[in-house]
Design a protein around this motif. Structure first.
Motif, PDB file in Angstrom:
ATOM      1  N   ALA A 180      10.346 -11.834 -26.369  1.00 29.71           N
ATOM      2  CA  ALA A 180      10.917 -10.961 -27.435  1.00 29.71           C
ATOM      3  C   ALA A 180      12.518 -11.219 -27.141  1.00 29.71           C
ATOM      4  O   ALA A 180      13.083 -11.160 -26.138  1.00 29.71           O
ATOM      5  CB  ALA A 180      10.620  -9.299 -26.811  1.00 29.71           C
ATOM      6  N   GLN A 287       8.473  -5.703 -28.700  1.00 36.52           N
ATOM      7  CA  GLN A 287       9.135  -5.238 -29.771  1.00 36.52           C
ATOM      8  C   GLN A 287       9.601  -4.010 -29.807  1.00 36.52           C
ATOM      9  O   GLN A 287      10.675  -3.312 -30.177  1.00 36.52           O
ATOM     10  CB  GLN A 287       8.436  -5.624 -31.186  1.00 36.52           C
ATOM     11  CG  GLN A 287       8.866  -7.159 -31.506  1.00 36.52           C
ATOM     12  CD  GLN A 287       8.127  -7.380 -32.824  1.00 36.52           C
ATOM     13  OE1 GLN A 287       7.145  -7.135 -33.187  1.00 36.52           O
ATOM     14  NE2 GLN A 287       8.869  -8.173 -33.526  1.00 36.52           N
ATOM     15  N   THR A 299       9.666 -12.026 -32.140  1.00 32.11           N
ATOM     16  CA  THR A 299       8.819 -12.549 -30.792  1.00 32.11           C
ATOM     17  C   THR A 299       8.241 -13.931 -31.192  1.00 32.11           C
ATOM     18  O   THR A 299       8.216 -14.472 -32.313  1.00 32.11           O
ATOM     19  CB  THR A 299       7.497 -11.515 -30.839  1.00 32.11           C
ATOM     20  OG1 THR A 299       6.770 -11.701 -32.093  1.00 32.11           O
ATOM     21  CG2 THR A 299       8.048 -10.184 -30.270  1.00 32.11           C
TER      22      THR A 299
END
Length: 313
Positions: A180, A287, A299
């Motif tokens: 992420a 996220q 991502t």
């Protein structure tokens, strides 16, 4: 007059993976592509940047691509060409812990090697980039691809930096790596500045255990070993403050099925390791955790099979 040119492709990389501080890294499926044209009838250095590098404003001579090129020429005993026109584009986020600096250094050295027929090869290129960075964890996977272990030799002198031993590592087929990547930057200098000058003997022992757990856990896919390995004690406790919501992101990834999560390199990107069938849930959870602290993260999911440096024929 002779015109020489070359084009190279170099992957991004994640480093440390928790317990492998400054020695373990893995290539990531984001790429820097660079071309150089050398025209002996001209003078000067130019740099055209695109993609994630488009906002960089440093002079061409100060760019890490040029630094790597210069290092390769010096290593080969070759004078730096009077003219070089660089063209570079990248999908590797800058200052996010995904190896953008190492990719540029490797690309620059590889361009010199290819365009000028220096005969250096991948090992020397990885060594040069590692020497400039001061650690091999990003440079080695950028050059060789896949997961890599880089270990400094005790052979530095007053006249030459140390060299390195590089070895590929094994990643089990049941592992997936989920990233992420928030928009905020964490520079290597800032991440190094928060590290302590000394650690306790107990922490050193714990760090050794986690490093061994990381290498064996990657090879076997052992979830328990990887959970311990990702829970680093050597650098993450001091760097986690640089990433808002660090603890909540780790907890969210684990709740979604990850074995653990940690900084990618020195951040700001976060890395989780889990099973391929759970990557969607883990990525979404990370996220959401970033969104809860006001950051929109993209991502990326990859495995251990990303290739390394390659030069166009």
């Amino acid at each position: 007059m002779t015109v020489m040119h070359a084009t190279v492709h170099v992957p991004g990389s994640t480093s440390n993976l928790g317990g492998g501080f400054d020695c373990v890294g893995m290539a990531v499926d984001r790429w820097l592509t660079a071309t150089v044209v050398i025209d002996e009838s001209k003078i000067g250095v130019t740099m055209s940047r695109a993609g994630s590098l488009a906002s960089l404003t440093c002079d061409a001579a100060d760019d890490l691509l040029h630094t790597g090129f210069h290092a390769a020429c010096t290593r080969a005993g070759r004078a730096l060409p009077a003219h070089m026109a660089f063209d570079v584009t990248s999908t590797i986020p800058v200052a996010r812990g995904l190896g953008s600096s190492a990719a540029a250094l490797v690309a620059g050295a590889a361009l010199a090697d290819a365009a000028l027929s220096l005969g250096l090869g991948t090992h020397v290129i990885a060594t040069l980039a590692s020497q400039i960075e001061g650690h091999p964890d990003n440079a080695s996977p950028a050059a060789f691809g896949g997961p890599m272990l880089g270990v400094a030799r005790d052979d530095a002198t007053a006249f030459a930096p140390c060299t390195y031993t590089f070895s590929p590592l094994t990643v089990h087929a049941t592992l997936a790596f989920i990233f992420a990547v928030p928009p905020m930057e964490v520079t290597t200098a800032a991440a190094r500045a928060v590290l302590p000058a000394h650690v306790s003997f107990g922490d050193a022992v714990s760090a050794v255990q986690r490093s061994a757990a990381l290498v064996h856990g990657l090879a076997t896919g052992d979830a328990d070993l990887l959970a311990r390995a990702l829970d680093d004690v050597l650098h993450v406790p001091y760097r986690r403050q640089l990433v808002p919501g660090y603890d909540s992101i780790v907890l969210a990834a684990c709740a979604a099925g990850a074995f653990g999560a940690t900084l990618s390199g020195s951040g700001s990107a976060m890395l989780a390791i889990g099973r391929p069938e759970q990557t969607g849930e883990i990525a979404h959870a990370m996220q959401v955790a970033f969104a809860n602290v006001g950051l929109t993260a993209e991502t990326l999911v990859t495995d251990g099979a990303v290739g390394g440096l390659w030069t166009e024929p």
